[in-house]
Design a protein around this motif. Structure first.
Motif, PDB file in Angstrom:
ATOM      1  N   ALA A  11       0.830  -1.206   0.000  1.00 54.19           N
ATOM      2  CA  ALA A  11       0.000   0.000   0.000  1.00 54.19           C
ATOM      3  C   ALA A  11       0.865   1.256   0.000  1.00 54.19           C
ATOM      4  O   ALA A  11       0.582   2.220  -0.712  1.00 54.19           O
ATOM      5  N   GLY A  12       1.947   1.239   0.794  1.00 49.22           N
ATOM      6  CA  GLY A  12       2.861   2.381   0.808  1.00 49.22           C
ATOM      7  C   GLY A  12       3.523   2.599  -0.540  1.00 49.22           C
ATOM      8  O   GLY A  12       3.655   3.735  -1.001  1.00 49.22           O
ATOM      9  N   GLY A  16       3.096   5.900  -2.916  1.00 54.83           N
ATOM     10  CA  GLY A  16       4.237   6.643  -3.445  1.00 54.83           C
ATOM     11  C   GLY A  16       4.198   6.737  -4.962  1.00 54.83           C
ATOM     12  O   GLY A  16       4.445   7.800  -5.542  1.00 54.83           O
ATOM     13  N   LEU A  17       3.893   5.627  -5.625  1.00 51.73           N
ATOM     14  CA  LEU A  17       3.789   5.631  -7.080  1.00 51.73           C
ATOM     15  C   LEU A  17       2.651   6.536  -7.532  1.00 51.73           C
ATOM     16  O   LEU A  17       2.790   7.314  -8.486  1.00 51.73           O
ATOM     17  N   SER A  22       0.796  11.360 -10.122  1.00 50.63           N
ATOM     18  CA  SER A  22      -0.056  12.551 -10.041  1.00 50.63           C
ATOM     19  C   SER A  22       0.750  13.811 -10.320  1.00 50.63           C
ATOM     20  O   SER A  22       0.284  14.723 -11.010  1.00 50.63           O
ATOM     21  N   ARG A  23       1.960  13.861  -9.786  1.00 52.69           N
ATOM     22  CA  ARG A  23       2.812  15.032 -10.009  1.00 52.69           C
ATOM     23  C   ARG A  23       3.086  15.196 -11.505  1.00 52.69           C
ATOM     24  O   ARG A  23       3.000  16.293 -12.049  1.00 52.69           O
ATOM     25  N   LYS A 107       5.999  19.246  -5.229  1.00 55.82           N
ATOM     26  CA  LYS A 107       7.002  18.209  -4.977  1.00 55.82           C
ATOM     27  C   LYS A 107       6.334  17.052  -4.250  1.00 55.82           C
ATOM     28  O   LYS A 107       5.865  17.203  -3.126  1.00 55.82           O
ATOM     29  N   SER A 108       6.311  15.896  -4.896  1.00 55.11           N
ATOM     30  CA  SER A 108       5.616  14.748  -4.308  1.00 55.11           C
ATOM     31  C   SER A 108       6.306  14.270  -3.037  1.00 55.11           C
ATOM     32  O   SER A 108       5.654  13.747  -2.139  1.00 55.11           O
TER      33      SER A 108
END
Length: 159
Positions: A11-12, A16-17, A22-23, A107-108
């Motif tokens: 899930a983490g 992150g992906l 999205s960015r 910035k993600s």
């Protein structure tokens, strides 16, 4: 390795992906001259989940024999309100705010670090809803995490 731990790690990685993708999509939208707000993005993502959720819920409500799989004791009106609250605050309000933050901050890594403070936010809610008092270690960990975020924000302004 516990399956729950493996799923949490997965899930983490997915979060992150998803933030990274999205960015990039925000950058493409900006280059193309249009923008979709964070709440609109969250709504679009949530609609797919709602559709799949209703299908799964319908399957759980009646088995092949026509009898409910969910125990009668679990089908209370109180449960529905708790689930509605969880559904709204997590995927709708939380994702809306996160997407808007991603557009604003850009910035993600920063957004991910800040949104990973969810366990810190859990402490006061847990005290109120579960009547669980946070331990000294939990409070110390919270202080260290907030200090780390402060340092991260300070370093961003310097660099």
């Amino acid at each position: 390795l516990n399956i729950g731990i493996a799923l949490a790690l997965f899930a983490g990685c997915c979060q992150g992906l998803g933030l990274t993708l999205s960015r990039y999509s925000h950058q493409i939208m900006q280059d193309e001259g249009f923008a979709v707000s964070g709440p609109a993005q969250a709504f679009q993502r949530t609609m797919g989940g709602v559709f799949i959720g209703w299908i799964a819920f319908g399957g759980l409500m009646s088995s092949v024999k026509g009898q409910s799989i969910i125990p009668e004791s679990a089908r209370t009106s109180r449960l529905k309100w708790w689930l509605l609250g969880a559904s709204f605050f997590g995927p709708v309000a939380g994702v809306s705010a996160m997407q808007q933050a991603l557009q604003t901050v850009g910035k993600s890594g920063i957004v991910s670090a800040i949104t990973s403070t969810a366990p810190l936010m859990l402490l006061p809610f847990s005290k109120y809803l579960d009547r669980e008092r946070p331990t000294g270690k939990a409070i110390l960990g919270s202080i260290l995490a907030v200090a780390g975020l402060g340092l991260l924000a300070w370093m961003r302004t310097k660099g």
